[in-house]
Scaffold this motif. Structure first.
Motif, PDB file in Angstrom:
ATOM      1  N   GLY A 285       0.828  -1.209   0.000  1.00 45.12           N
ATOM      2  CA  GLY A 285       0.000   0.000   0.000  1.00 45.12           C
ATOM      3  C   GLY A 285       0.855   1.248   0.000  1.00 45.12           C
ATOM      4  N   ALA A 286       1.903   1.247   0.840  1.00 44.37           N
ATOM      5  CA  ALA A 286       2.752   2.428   0.935  1.00 44.37           C
ATOM      6  C   ALA A 286       3.458   2.688  -0.387  1.00 44.37           C
ATOM      7  CB  ALA A 286       3.783   2.225   2.058  1.00 44.37           C
ATOM      8  N   MET A 287       3.951   1.641  -0.999  1.00 46.02           N
ATOM      9  CA  MET A 287       4.678   1.839  -2.257  1.00 46.02           C
ATOM     10  C   MET A 287       3.752   2.334  -3.356  1.00 46.02           C
ATOM     11  SD  MET A 287       7.462  -1.113  -2.687  1.00 46.02           S
ATOM     12  CE  MET A 287       7.609  -2.240  -1.364  1.00 46.02           C
ATOM     13  N   LEU A 288       2.561   1.758  -3.434  1.00 48.71           N
ATOM     14  CA  LEU A 288       1.617   2.208  -4.446  1.00 48.71           C
ATOM     15  C   LEU A 288       1.238   3.666  -4.211  1.00 48.71           C
ATOM     16  CD1 LEU A 288      -0.739  -0.850  -5.000  1.00 48.71           C
ATOM     17  CD2 LEU A 288       0.961   0.106  -6.558  1.00 48.71           C
ATOM     18  N   GLY A 289       1.020   3.982  -2.939  1.00 50.94           N
ATOM     19  CA  GLY A 289       0.660   5.358  -2.616  1.00 50.94           C
ATOM     20  C   GLY A 289       1.748   6.324  -3.040  1.00 50.94           C
ATOM     21  N   TYR A 290       2.995   5.942  -2.756  1.00 52.24           N
ATOM     22  CA  TYR A 290       4.119   6.781  -3.147  1.00 52.24           C
ATOM     23  C   TYR A 290       4.164   6.935  -4.667  1.00 52.24           C
ATOM     24  CZ  TYR A 290       8.914   8.331  -3.743  1.00 52.24           C
ATOM     25  OH  TYR A 290      10.018   9.028  -4.088  1.00 52.24           O
ATOM     26  N   ALA A 291       3.939   5.811  -5.342  1.00 53.50           N
ATOM     27  CA  ALA A 291       3.991   5.849  -6.803  1.00 53.50           C
ATOM     28  C   ALA A 291       2.915   6.783  -7.360  1.00 53.50           C
ATOM     29  CB  ALA A 291       3.799   4.432  -7.357  1.00 53.50           C
ATOM     30  N   PHE A 292       1.737   6.719  -6.751  1.00 53.35           N
ATOM     31  CA  PHE A 292       0.663   7.617  -7.202  1.00 53.35           C
ATOM     32  C   PHE A 292       1.032   9.065  -6.969  1.00 53.35           C
ATOM     33  CE2 PHE A 292      -2.537   4.148  -7.247  1.00 53.35           C
ATOM     34  CZ  PHE A 292      -3.051   4.431  -8.500  1.00 53.35           C
ATOM     35  N   LEU A 293       1.533   9.334  -5.787  1.00 56.66           N
ATOM     36  CA  LEU A 293       1.791  10.727  -5.420  1.00 56.66           C
ATOM     37  C   LEU A 293       2.871  11.344  -6.296  1.00 56.66           C
ATOM     38  CD1 LEU A 293       1.567  10.725  -1.549  1.00 56.66           C
ATOM     39  CD2 LEU A 293       0.084  11.908  -3.174  1.00 56.66           C
ATOM     40  N   THR A 294       3.940  10.590  -6.576  1.00 56.19           N
ATOM     41  CA  THR A 294       5.028  11.166  -7.360  1.00 56.19           C
ATOM     42  C   THR A 294       4.768  11.078  -8.850  1.00 56.19           C
ATOM     43  OG1 THR A 294       6.137   9.051  -7.208  1.00 56.19           O
ATOM     44  CG2 THR A 294       6.802  10.755  -5.648  1.00 56.19           C
ATOM     45  N   GLY A 295       3.680  10.442  -9.226  1.00 59.61           N
ATOM     46  CA  GLY A 295       3.318  10.433 -10.637  1.00 59.61           C
ATOM     47  C   GLY A 295       3.955   9.330 -11.442  1.00 59.61           C
ATOM     48  N   ILE A 296       4.583   8.346 -10.813  1.00 63.32           N
ATOM     49  CA  ILE A 296       5.132   7.215 -11.566  1.00 63.32           C
ATOM     50  C   ILE A 296       3.996   6.427 -12.201  1.00 63.32           C
ATOM     51  CG2 ILE A 296       6.473   5.081 -11.397  1.00 63.32           C
ATOM     52  CD1 ILE A 296       7.911   6.334  -9.009  1.00 63.32           C
ATOM     53  N   ILE A 297       2.928   6.240 -11.423  1.00 63.10           N
ATOM     54  CA  ILE A 297       1.746   5.609 -11.981  1.00 63.10           C
ATOM     55  C   ILE A 297       0.673   6.672 -12.080  1.00 63.10           C
ATOM     56  CG2 ILE A 297      -0.005   3.828 -11.645  1.00 63.10           C
ATOM     57  CD1 ILE A 297       1.961   2.462  -9.757  1.00 63.10           C
ATOM     58  N   SER A 298       0.002   6.715 -13.125  1.00 62.47           N
ATOM     59  CA  SER A 298      -1.136   7.622 -13.197  1.00 62.47           C
ATOM     60  C   SER A 298      -2.291   6.898 -13.859  1.00 62.47           C
ATOM     61  CB  SER A 298      -0.757   8.886 -13.979  1.00 62.47           C
ATOM     62  OG  SER A 298      -0.347   8.503 -15.268  1.00 62.47           O
ATOM     63  N   ILE A 299      -3.444   7.148 -13.337  1.00 62.87           N
ATOM     64  CA  ILE A 299      -4.621   6.531 -13.927  1.00 62.87           C
ATOM     65  C   ILE A 299      -5.304   7.574 -14.803  1.00 62.87           C
ATOM     66  CG2 ILE A 299      -6.891   5.535 -13.463  1.00 62.87           C
ATOM     67  CD1 ILE A 299      -5.716   4.459 -10.880  1.00 62.87           C
ATOM     68  N   GLN A 300      -5.495   7.218 -15.984  1.00 59.94           N
ATOM     69  CA  GLN A 300      -6.151   8.164 -16.878  1.00 59.94           C
ATOM     70  C   GLN A 300      -7.520   7.655 -17.244  1.00 59.94           C
ATOM     71  OE1 GLN A 300      -3.312   8.397 -20.049  1.00 59.94           O
ATOM     72  NE2 GLN A 300      -2.121   9.984 -18.989  1.00 59.94           N
ATOM     73  N   HIS A 301      -8.415   8.600 -17.365  1.00 58.48           N
ATOM     74  CA  HIS A 301      -9.750   8.198 -17.788  1.00 58.48           C
ATOM     75  C   HIS A 301      -9.705   7.695 -19.211  1.00 58.48           C
ATOM     76  CE1 HIS A 301     -11.643   9.722 -14.232  1.00 58.48           C
ATOM     77  NE2 HIS A 301     -10.913  10.835 -14.339  1.00 58.48           N
ATOM     78  N   VAL A 302     -10.452   6.656 -19.427  1.00 53.73           N
ATOM     79  CA  VAL A 302     -10.454   6.066 -20.765  1.00 53.73           C
ATOM     80  C   VAL A 302     -11.144   7.028 -21.739  1.00 53.73           C
ATOM     81  CG1 VAL A 302     -11.200   4.112 -22.144  1.00 53.73           C
ATOM     82  CG2 VAL A 302     -10.537   3.800 -19.743  1.00 53.73           C
ATOM     83  N   ARG A 303     -10.349   7.362 -22.705  1.00 51.83           N
ATOM     84  CA  ARG A 303     -10.944   8.261 -23.697  1.00 51.83           C
ATOM     85  C   ARG A 303     -11.378   7.453 -24.913  1.00 51.83           C
ATOM     86  NH1 ARG A 303      -5.848  11.861 -23.265  1.00 51.83           N
ATOM     87  NH2 ARG A 303      -6.132  12.673 -21.161  1.00 51.83           N
ATOM     88  N   PRO A 304     -12.363   7.969 -25.550  1.00 51.56           N
ATOM     89  CA  PRO A 304     -12.849   7.193 -26.699  1.00 51.56           C
ATOM     90  C   PRO A 304     -11.774   6.999 -27.759  1.00 51.56           C
ATOM     91  CG  PRO A 304     -14.104   9.241 -26.401  1.00 51.56           C
ATOM     92  CD  PRO A 304     -13.127   9.177 -25.302  1.00 51.56           C
ATOM     93  N   LYS A 305     -10.866   7.992 -27.906  1.00 49.84           N
ATOM     94  CA  LYS A 305      -9.863   7.856 -28.972  1.00 49.84           C
ATOM     95  C   LYS A 305      -8.462   7.906 -28.370  1.00 49.84           C
ATOM     96  CE  LYS A 305     -12.591  10.020 -32.615  1.00 49.84           C
ATOM     97  NZ  LYS A 305     -12.735  11.223 -33.437  1.00 49.84           N
TER      98      LYS A 305
END
Lengths: 326, 336
Positions: A285-305
């Protein structure tokens, strides 16, 4: 009605989960109840705030609420007709009062000192028991709080606000305690119990104060050595242990194990698997949280194109992260 | 003066403290250096204070050394005979002394009379602060100062005077146990009634305790003492008791003493011991002292054998045949 008596004790024990507990306040009511034949359900709990009176030990009854001072517990048991002093004459009753005072004035301060104030004993034994047996946030707070309370109590009782634990204080307290033990030994003589053939409340008091000294292995064990040098007192304690606490006598080997953690303490640790899983989850959990905060992982909304490229990138990164953790 | 007093108290409960003269010499050193500190024109008060503290700590350390040397010295001089000019110090007997102090003082005086050791009683307003353990009474014998009954008994034994020589081991153990019973119950109850019962504290204890001092010191010292005693009561588990429970404890304690005494002359047959001195000191003081009400004295007066025991000791050792004159001598205690 009687079966509703229920004694709550701290789950911190030199005997490794046996019924006999560490402190005079815990041993005393149990010993008295067993001498008087009172049926008692013993519950061990780790959090004193769950006790109805806020401290341990406590006696819970159905009719009269709950109480926590050992002397009050004994008075309550007496009112329930569980009286260990029924056969004593008036003079023997007076002697009981006198010797109880002697114990409280002379031996108890030294006992408090040796368990709670003496630096080596406190760090090596007392604090460790508490830290190992109390649940997480409290195990850091409670031992220190109790250490300070007991030191403060010694200061007030001795009337010296500047009292510091040290050799001089230790010498004075131990001198009183050794004298007290010698006097008890002289009074007991070659008898089995203090009055007659059956144990009375004085036996419970003496046993309650001496059993911890006899049974707890402390690094600084002057009182223990003196007690073992007084053969009749040692015999007295052993006798009571054998007669009234038969389930606890078998425990000493396991107690030794728990005092020396090198010898297999790790294997006996409860909830080992659960703790491992929990800590792994927290780490992930801590590692994922860190990754989210620093922007290593980002979730993007699925765009149609054009969403397929970027989302596949994100998944790759996440897989890398997971791979590292394992 | 205050610092000599503080330094003296800091020696703790050592059974044998340095003699007054040794302490006095140190105080002279302190006093002579005080003007030096004050005369230096240092506007920074904090600086003066810090130097003062350092000086104070030095004096405390040197006092501790004196104490150590004296106690070593004591071992060699223990066999010296009892001097003629031994003095017992207690608070002012007319207007200051309180019930509990009076009882302890009477117990020590009785013990010394039983041992046939002459002692001169000296009343000082600051006796409590002169005592090495902070408790009264204390005796000044030769170059030694000893406070409280227990250490005094040990001290006289070292000089070859003992009342409990004739007892066997079991009796000696019982004697010690009963002495602790009196200290644990009667003395604590006296302190509780004096300082934790609001009526008694307001009408008797605080005014009497602070009578030698002027405003505002009298209020400060009296409330300080009261606060100290109340903390002690909480520590020994008496804080939550009601007055009625305390009276009940006194009754139980007297019941135990009365049972033990039975019809004997003294607690251990015909020979008086330090236990007899202690019990006499407390019981006699309680029954002859007028507090705000008579409840405490009435509880004790229920036990007729204890009363006749007190009368007997009073006649034997204080030589006043009728109790009324004796009581007028002692009941200068806390009366209104």
């Amino acid at each position: 009605m009687f079966s509703a008596l229920c004694l709550l004790l701290p789950l911190v024990s030199p005997f490794c989960c046996s019924a006999l507990q560490m402190f005079p306040s815990s041993v005393l009511p149990q010993a008295y109840a067993r001498f008087a034949g009172a049926p008692l359900k013993v519950h061990k709990i780790t959090n004193p705030w769950r006790s109805p009176t806020g401290t341990l030990p406590a006696l819970k009854t159905r009719g009269d609420g709950s109480m926590s001072q050992p002397s009050k517990i004994i008075i309550h048991l007496r009112k329930q007709k569980y009286n260990a002093d029924y056969d004593l004459s008036a003079k023997e009753g007076a002697d009981t009062m006198a010797f109880v005072s002697l114990l409280e004035e002379k031996l108890l301060p030294a006992l408090i000192y040796t368990l709670w104030v003496d630096a080596k004993n406190y760090v090596d034994v007392t604090r460790r028991w508490y830290a190992e047996n109390i649940t997480f946030p409290l195990n850091f707070l409670l031992p220190n709080r109790m250490h300070n309370q007991q030191l403060e109590r010694l200061r007030v009782v001795r009337g010296d606000p500047l009292l510091e634990p040290g050799e001089e204080l230790e010498k004075e307290l131990y001198q009183d305690a050794l004298e007290c033990m010698t006097l008890l030994s002289q009074r007991l003589g070659s008898h089995k119990f203090f009055f007659g053939d059956s144990p009375s409340s004085l036996d419970a008091y003496v046993f309650g104060h001496l059993a911890p000294l006899l049974k707890i292995k402390l690094p600084n064990a002057k009182l223990h050595h003196h007690l073992t040098s007084l053969n009749n007192l040692q015999q007295f304690c052993t006798n009571i242990l054998v007669l009234y606490f038969p389930t606890d006598v078998r425990e000493p080997p396991s107690r030794k194990m728990s005092v020396h953690p090198e010898g297999g303490d790790f294997d006996n640790e409860p909830h080992k698997r659960r703790n491992q899983i929990l800590s792994a989850l927290v780490a992930i959990g801590a590692m994922l949280g860190y990754a989210f905060l620093t922007g290593i992982i980002s979730i993007q909304h699925v765009r149609p194109k054009g969403a397929i490229e970027s989302s596949s990138m994100g998944e790759e990164e996440e897989e890398e992260e997971e791979g590292e953790e394992e | 003066m205050m610092h000599r007093v503080e330094g003296n108290r800091s020696l703790g409960k050592a059974a044998v403290a340095p003699s007054n003269t040794a302490v006095y010499e140190k105080s002279v050193v302190l006093n002579s250096t005080l003007p030096a500190i004050q005369s230096c024109k240092c506007s920074d008060v904090a600086h003066v204070m810090s130097r003062y503290m350092v000086l104070y700590i030095n004096v405390r350390v040197s006092l501790a050394n004196v104490c150590l040397r004296k106690s070593l010295h004591m071992l060699s001089t223990a066999a010296e005979p009892w001097p003629e000019n031994a003095t017992l110090y207690q608070p002012l007997s007319e207007e200051q002394i309180l019930l509990s102090d009076n009882a302890s003082s009477l117990a020590v005086q009785t013990y010394l009379r039983m041992c046939n050791l002459p002692v001169r009683v000296s009343c000082r307003a600051n006796a409590e602060f002169m005592s090495p353990s902070g408790k009264v009474p204390f005796i000044h014998v030769g170059n030694q100062v000893v406070s409280e009954l227990g250490p005094i008994v040990q001290f006289t034994r070292a000089k070859g005077h003992s009342l409990s020589e004739g007892l066997d081991d079991v009796q000696r153990a019982e004697m010690k146990a009963y002495m602790e019973l009196v200290n644990n119950m009667l003395l604590t109850a006296e302190l509780y009634i004096q300082w934790c019962d609001d009526t008694t504290a307001t009408e008797v204890s605080r005014p009497r305790y602070s009578s030698p001092y002027s405003w505002p010191l009298n209020h400060i010292l009296a409330y300080q003492k009261q606060w100290e005693v109340r903390r002690k009561m909480n520590a020994v588990g008496w804080g939550g008791k009601s007055l009625e429970q305390v009276y009940e404890d006194v009754s139980q304690c007297c019941q135990a003493l009365s049972q033990r005494l039975g019809t004997q002359l003294y607690f251990f047959n015909k020979q008086p011991t330090e236990l007899d001195a202690l019990v006499y000191g407390h019981i006699f003081t309680i029954i002859t002292t007028q507090l705000t009400n008579n409840e405490l004295a009435e509880r004790v007066q229920n036990f007729s054998n204890l009363l006749s025991f007190c009368k007997r000791i009073d006649q034997t050792y204080f030589g006043k045949p009728d109790e009324s004159s004796a009581s007028s001598r002692h009941s200068k205690g806390p009366s209104l």
